[in-house]
Write a protein that holds these residues in place. Sequence first.
Motif, PDB file in Angstrom:
ATOM      1  N   THR A 203     101.492  24.108  80.263  1.00 45.33           N
ATOM      2  CA  THR A 203     101.995  23.576  80.995  1.00 45.33           C
ATOM      3  C   THR A 203     101.544  22.400  81.853  1.00 45.33           C
ATOM      4  OG1 THR A 203     103.044  25.213  82.142  1.00 45.33           O
ATOM      5  CG2 THR A 203     103.058  23.414  83.564  1.00 45.33           C
ATOM      6  N   ILE A 204     101.397  21.293  82.358  1.00 46.95           N
ATOM      7  CA  ILE A 204     100.868  20.252  82.794  1.00 46.95           C
ATOM      8  C   ILE A 204     101.822  19.904  83.919  1.00 46.95           C
ATOM      9  CG2 ILE A 204     100.339  17.969  82.429  1.00 46.95           C
ATOM     10  CD1 ILE A 204      98.716  19.827  80.408  1.00 46.95           C
ATOM     11  N   VAL A 205     100.712  20.111  84.588  1.00 44.55           N
ATOM     12  CA  VAL A 205     101.519  19.425  86.574  1.00 44.55           C
ATOM     13  C   VAL A 205     100.808  18.132  86.675  1.00 44.55           C
ATOM     14  CG1 VAL A 205     102.028  19.701  88.369  1.00 44.55           C
ATOM     15  CG2 VAL A 205     101.522  21.647  86.854  1.00 44.55           C
ATOM     16  N   ASP A 206     101.259  16.603  86.795  1.00 42.27           N
ATOM     17  CA  ASP A 206     100.714  16.046  87.393  1.00 42.27           C
ATOM     18  C   ASP A 206     101.149  15.623  89.058  1.00 42.27           C
ATOM     19  OD1 ASP A 206     100.997  13.075  88.344  1.00 42.27           O
ATOM     20  OD2 ASP A 206     101.171  12.438  86.545  1.00 42.27           O
ATOM     21  N   ALA A 207     100.325  16.093  89.996  1.00 45.17           N
ATOM     22  CA  ALA A 207     100.364  16.004  91.008  1.00 45.17           C
ATOM     23  C   ALA A 207     100.911  14.785  91.658  1.00 45.17           C
ATOM     24  CB  ALA A 207      99.342  17.174  91.776  1.00 45.17           C
ATOM     25  N   LYS A 208     100.250  14.391  91.283  1.00 46.43           N
ATOM     26  CA  LYS A 208     100.972  12.507  92.160  1.00 46.43           C
ATOM     27  C   LYS A 208     102.471  11.966  92.108  1.00 46.43           C
ATOM     28  CE  LYS A 208      98.377   7.658  92.639  1.00 46.43           C
ATOM     29  NZ  LYS A 208      97.344   7.521  92.279  1.00 46.43           N
ATOM     30  N   ALA A 209     102.303  12.386  90.027  1.00 44.51           N
ATOM     31  CA  ALA A 209     103.676  11.912  90.022  1.00 44.51           C
ATOM     32  C   ALA A 209     105.081  13.399  90.561  1.00 44.51           C
ATOM     33  CB  ALA A 209     104.109  11.396  88.933  1.00 44.51           C
ATOM     34  N   LYS A 210     104.585  14.079  90.428  1.00 39.88           N
ATOM     35  CA  LYS A 210     105.356  15.409  91.117  1.00 39.88           C
ATOM     36  C   LYS A 210     106.335  15.794  89.867  1.00 39.88           C
ATOM     37  CE  LYS A 210     105.087  15.139  96.024  1.00 39.88           C
ATOM     38  NZ  LYS A 210     105.627  14.504  97.067  1.00 39.88           N
ATOM     39  N   VAL A 211     105.057  15.489  88.563  1.00 43.81           N
ATOM     40  CA  VAL A 211     106.546  16.046  87.095  1.00 43.81           C
ATOM     41  C   VAL A 211     105.669  17.268  86.228  1.00 43.81           C
ATOM     42  CG1 VAL A 211     106.923  15.457  85.389  1.00 43.81           C
ATOM     43  CG2 VAL A 211     107.060  13.414  87.173  1.00 43.81           C
ATOM     44  N   VAL A 212     106.985  18.618  86.381  1.00 41.95           N
ATOM     45  CA  VAL A 212     106.265  19.260  85.154  1.00 41.95           C
ATOM     46  C   VAL A 212     106.442  18.947  83.753  1.00 41.95           C
ATOM     47  CG1 VAL A 212     106.326  21.674  85.560  1.00 41.95           C
ATOM     48  CG2 VAL A 212     106.102  20.754  87.328  1.00 41.95           C
ATOM     49  N   SER A 213     105.535  19.035  82.884  1.00 46.30           N
ATOM     50  CA  SER A 213     105.761  18.801  81.459  1.00 46.30           C
ATOM     51  C   SER A 213     105.559  20.464  80.611  1.00 46.30           C
ATOM     52  CB  SER A 213     105.490  17.915  80.636  1.00 46.30           C
ATOM     53  OG  SER A 213     105.433  16.803  81.305  1.00 46.30           O
ATOM     54  N   VAL A 214     106.467  21.483  80.004  1.00 51.43           N
ATOM     55  CA  VAL A 214     105.940  21.940  79.160  1.00 51.43           C
ATOM     56  C   VAL A 214     105.973  21.859  77.618  1.00 51.43           C
ATOM     57  CG1 VAL A 214     107.056  24.537  78.800  1.00 51.43           C
ATOM     58  CG2 VAL A 214     106.889  23.644  80.784  1.00 51.43           C
ATOM     59  N   TYR A 215     104.850  22.891  77.380  1.00 49.83           N
ATOM     60  CA  TYR A 215     104.597  22.386  75.712  1.00 49.83           C
ATOM     61  C   TYR A 215     104.677  23.576  75.023  1.00 49.83           C
ATOM     62  CZ  TYR A 215     103.464  17.597  76.750  1.00 49.83           C
ATOM     63  OH  TYR A 215     103.248  16.127  77.365  1.00 49.83           O
ATOM     64  N   GLN A 216     104.847  23.840  73.796  1.00 54.17           N
ATOM     65  CA  GLN A 216     104.916  25.363  73.042  1.00 54.17           C
ATOM     66  C   GLN A 216     103.835  25.002  71.913  1.00 54.17           C
ATOM     67  OE1 GLN A 216     108.611  26.712  71.612  1.00 54.17           O
ATOM     68  NE2 GLN A 216     107.861  28.255  70.784  1.00 54.17           N
ATOM     69  N   VAL A 217     103.039  25.861  72.278  1.00 58.69           N
ATOM     70  CA  VAL A 217     102.041  25.714  70.561  1.00 58.69           C
ATOM     71  C   VAL A 217     101.860  26.677  69.949  1.00 58.69           C
ATOM     72  CG1 VAL A 217      99.632  25.273  70.457  1.00 58.69           C
ATOM     73  CG2 VAL A 217     100.539  24.363  72.759  1.00 58.69           C
ATOM     74  N   ASP A 218     102.178  26.090  68.385  1.00 62.76           N
ATOM     75  CA  ASP A 218     102.336  27.724  67.634  1.00 62.76           C
ATOM     76  C   ASP A 218     100.258  27.343  67.216  1.00 62.76           C
ATOM     77  OD1 ASP A 218     101.995  28.561  65.019  1.00 62.76           O
ATOM     78  OD2 ASP A 218     104.510  28.154  64.551  1.00 62.76           O
ATOM     79  N   ARG A 219     100.177  29.211  67.272  1.00 60.23           N
ATOM     80  CA  ARG A 219      98.636  29.340  67.628  1.00 60.23           C
ATOM     81  C   ARG A 219      98.101  29.230  65.906  1.00 60.23           C
ATOM     82  NH1 ARG A 219      96.650  33.198  71.957  1.00 60.23           N
ATOM     83  NH2 ARG A 219      98.211  32.642  73.315  1.00 60.23           N
ATOM     84  N   ALA A 220      99.366  29.229  64.724  1.00 59.02           N
ATOM     85  CA  ALA A 220      98.641  29.099  63.345  1.00 59.02           C
ATOM     86  C   ALA A 220      98.696  27.992  62.988  1.00 59.02           C
ATOM     87  CB  ALA A 220     100.311  30.088  62.822  1.00 59.02           C
ATOM     88  N   ASN A 221      99.245  26.623  63.244  1.00 60.89           N
ATOM     89  CA  ASN A 221      99.686  25.800  63.173  1.00 60.89           C
ATOM     90  C   ASN A 221      98.641  24.760  63.677  1.00 60.89           C
ATOM     91  OD1 ASN A 221     101.578  25.220  63.731  1.00 60.89           O
ATOM     92  ND2 ASN A 221     102.591  24.962  61.979  1.00 60.89           N
ATOM     93  N   GLY A 222      98.624  25.115  65.098  1.00 66.68           N
ATOM     94  CA  GLY A 222      97.994  24.278  66.479  1.00 66.68           C
ATOM     95  C   GLY A 222      99.586  23.319  66.756  1.00 66.68           C
ATOM     96  N   GLU A 223     100.786  23.173  66.126  1.00 64.69           N
ATOM     97  CA  GLU A 223     102.004  22.843  66.181  1.00 64.69           C
ATOM     98  C   GLU A 223     102.130  22.322  68.039  1.00 64.69           C
ATOM     99  OE1 GLU A 223     106.057  22.129  64.751  1.00 64.69           O
ATOM    100  OE2 GLU A 223     105.321  22.139  63.055  1.00 64.69           O
ATOM    101  N   ILE A 224     102.020  20.777  68.205  1.00 66.85           N
ATOM    102  CA  ILE A 224     103.391  21.482  69.301  1.00 66.85           C
ATOM    103  C   ILE A 224     104.292  20.695  69.965  1.00 66.85           C
ATOM    104  CG2 ILE A 224     102.340  20.141  71.632  1.00 66.85           C
ATOM    105  CD1 ILE A 224      99.022  20.095  70.988  1.00 66.85           C
ATOM    106  N   ALA A 225     104.639  20.952  70.734  1.00 71.96           N
ATOM    107  CA  ALA A 225     106.858  21.021  71.087  1.00 71.96           C
ATOM    108  C   ALA A 225     106.743  21.059  72.739  1.00 71.96           C
ATOM    109  CB  ALA A 225     107.222  21.818  70.065  1.00 71.96           C
ATOM    110  N   LEU A 226     107.480  19.448  72.683  1.00 73.39           N
ATOM    111  CA  LEU A 226     107.740  19.621  73.956  1.00 73.39           C
ATOM    112  C   LEU A 226     108.873  20.361  74.384  1.00 73.39           C
ATOM    113  CD1 LEU A 226     107.640  17.592  76.794  1.00 73.39           C
ATOM    114  CD2 LEU A 226     108.245  16.098  76.035  1.00 73.39           C
ATOM    115  N   LYS A 227     109.355  20.425  75.076  1.00 71.70           N
ATOM    116  CA  LYS A 227     110.144  21.702  75.668  1.00 71.70           C
ATOM    117  C   LYS A 227     111.197  21.341  77.042  1.00 71.70           C
ATOM    118  CE  LYS A 227     110.015  25.053  72.340  1.00 71.70           C
ATOM    119  NZ  LYS A 227     111.273  24.256  71.252  1.00 71.70           N
TER     120      LYS A 227
END
Length: 114
Positions: A59-83
């Motif tokens: 989870t990335i929180v941009d406190a200044k812009a007041k936006v939260v982004s959540v990513y799912q990371v596959d530990r096996a291959n490192g693939e990152i998906a924005l959820k």
Amino acid sequence: MKAAVIGALIGAGLTAVAFGEPVGAPRAAAQQASPYEVGASHDLIALSAPGADNHLLLTIVDAKAKVVSVYQVDRANGEIALKSVRDINWDLRMMEFNGVRPLPHEIRSLVEQR
């Protein structure tokens, strides 16, 4: 520039997960506001949590812009998906939501009667 910062945060989050440590460099206890705050101004905050099926939630929180982004990371291959991405500006302005009694405005009325 912002893309580079987000990329660095994701990389730091993945590294932290690999080593089981929170994101951010260790600091003296008196200086340490939170082990997850990243950057000199602390406008971006990275949090990691275990997910289901060998995944990590980042989870990335941009406190200044007041936006939260959540990513799912596959530990096996490192693939990152924005959820999910959410502007929480209006959420933070609500006085109550899904609360139980006594609600904040009810407590205020009781206190002001005194």
